[in-house]
Design a protein around this motif. Structure first.
Motif, PDB file in Angstrom:
ATOM      1  N   GLU A   6       0.731  -1.226  -0.016  1.00 26.42           N
ATOM      2  CA  GLU A   6      -0.038   0.091   0.142  1.00 26.42           C
ATOM      3  C   GLU A   6       0.844   1.304  -0.017  1.00 26.42           C
ATOM      4  OE1 GLU A   6      -2.227  -2.682   2.907  1.00 26.42           O
ATOM      5  OE2 GLU A   6      -0.068  -2.063   2.797  1.00 26.42           O
ATOM      6  N   SER A   7       0.399   2.330  -0.491  1.00 23.03           N
ATOM      7  CA  SER A   7       1.037   3.541  -0.567  1.00 23.03           C
ATOM      8  C   SER A   7      -0.158   4.776  -0.600  1.00 23.03           C
ATOM      9  CB  SER A   7       1.896   3.687  -1.598  1.00 23.03           C
ATOM     10  OG  SER A   7       1.219   3.848  -2.747  1.00 23.03           O
ATOM     11  N   GLY A   9      -0.764   7.014   2.299  1.00 21.55           N
ATOM     12  CA  GLY A   9      -1.280   7.172   3.547  1.00 21.55           C
ATOM     13  C   GLY A   9      -0.527   8.561   4.064  1.00 21.55           C
ATOM     14  N   LEU A  20      -5.263   6.396  -1.961  1.00 23.37           N
ATOM     15  CA  LEU A  20      -4.421   5.191  -1.467  1.00 23.37           C
ATOM     16  C   LEU A  20      -4.266   4.360  -2.644  1.00 23.37           C
ATOM     17  CD1 LEU A  20      -6.090   4.218   1.973  1.00 23.37           C
ATOM     18  CD2 LEU A  20      -4.186   5.835   1.436  1.00 23.37           C
ATOM     19  N   CYS A  22      -2.764   0.305  -3.827  1.00 23.66           N
ATOM     20  CA  CYS A  22      -2.220  -1.057  -3.652  1.00 23.66           C
ATOM     21  C   CYS A  22      -1.949  -1.753  -4.683  1.00 23.66           C
ATOM     22  CB  CYS A  22      -3.306  -1.641  -2.509  1.00 23.66           C
ATOM     23  SG  CYS A  22      -2.777  -3.470  -2.114  1.00 23.66           S
ATOM     24  N   VAL A  92      -5.181   2.784  10.359  1.00 24.30           N
ATOM     25  CA  VAL A  92      -4.670   1.905   9.592  1.00 24.30           C
ATOM     26  C   VAL A  92      -5.406   1.216   8.051  1.00 24.30           C
ATOM     27  CG1 VAL A  92      -2.742   0.244   9.103  1.00 24.30           C
ATOM     28  CG2 VAL A  92      -2.630   1.653  11.225  1.00 24.30           C
ATOM     29  N   TYR A  94      -5.807  -1.384   5.032  1.00 20.70           N
ATOM     30  CA  TYR A  94      -5.293  -2.590   4.678  1.00 20.70           C
ATOM     31  C   TYR A  94      -5.748  -2.929   3.282  1.00 20.70           C
ATOM     32  CZ  TYR A  94      -3.559  -3.073   9.400  1.00 20.70           C
ATOM     33  OH  TYR A  94      -2.948  -2.858  10.529  1.00 20.70           O
ATOM     34  N   THR A 110      -1.296   1.129   5.478  1.00 26.98           N
ATOM     35  CA  THR A 110      -0.806   2.394   5.436  1.00 26.98           C
ATOM     36  C   THR A 110      -1.501   3.276   6.581  1.00 26.98           C
ATOM     37  OG1 THR A 110      -0.016   4.115   4.161  1.00 26.98           O
ATOM     38  CG2 THR A 110      -2.194   3.041   3.441  1.00 26.98           C
TER      39      THR A 110
END
Length: 116
Positions: A6-7, A9, A20, A22, A92, A94, A110
């Motif tokens: 993931e990226s 955040g 976000l 993934c 968080v 996911y 993230t």
């Protein structure tokens, strides 16, 4: 070995937006569904949104009208566009992929923090 990464955040002010992403690395075939879940501090993990291979979307009531899930099948990537963010969206996040034999893959998460 399949990995989900993931990226996107970070810290955002209330009312702001984040996107976000993934992406899956490794050999993964026949993804049935992709989704996003979240775990807020002190709470259990909950579903945020899912999207099937056919494009059917499903959202938790708490995010309907504010979040949009999308996918790029060619890139084995799922996105979550989050708008009008609230403090209670802090968690968080996911990502999750379910393949045709019902194996679940999870990212490591993230952190999204909504605060002024």
């Amino acid at each position: 070995q399949v990995q989900l990464v993931e990226s996107g955040g970070g810290l955002v002010q209330p009312g702001g937006s984040l996107r976000l992403s993934c992406a899956a690395s490794g050999r993964i075939f026949s993804i049935r569904a992709m989704g996003w879940y979240r775990r807020a501090p002190g709470k259990q993990r909950e579903l945020v949104a899912t999207i099937t291979s056919g494009g059917t979307e499903n959202y938790a009531d708490a995010v309907k009208g504010r979040f949009t899930i999308s996918r790029d099948n060619a890139k084995n990537t799922v996105y979550l566009q989050m708008s009008s963010l609230k403090a209670e969206d802090t968690a968080v996040y996911y990502c999750n992929f379910v393949v045709i034999n019902l194996t679940n893959y999870w990212g490591k998460g993230t952190l999204v923090t909504v605060s002024s």
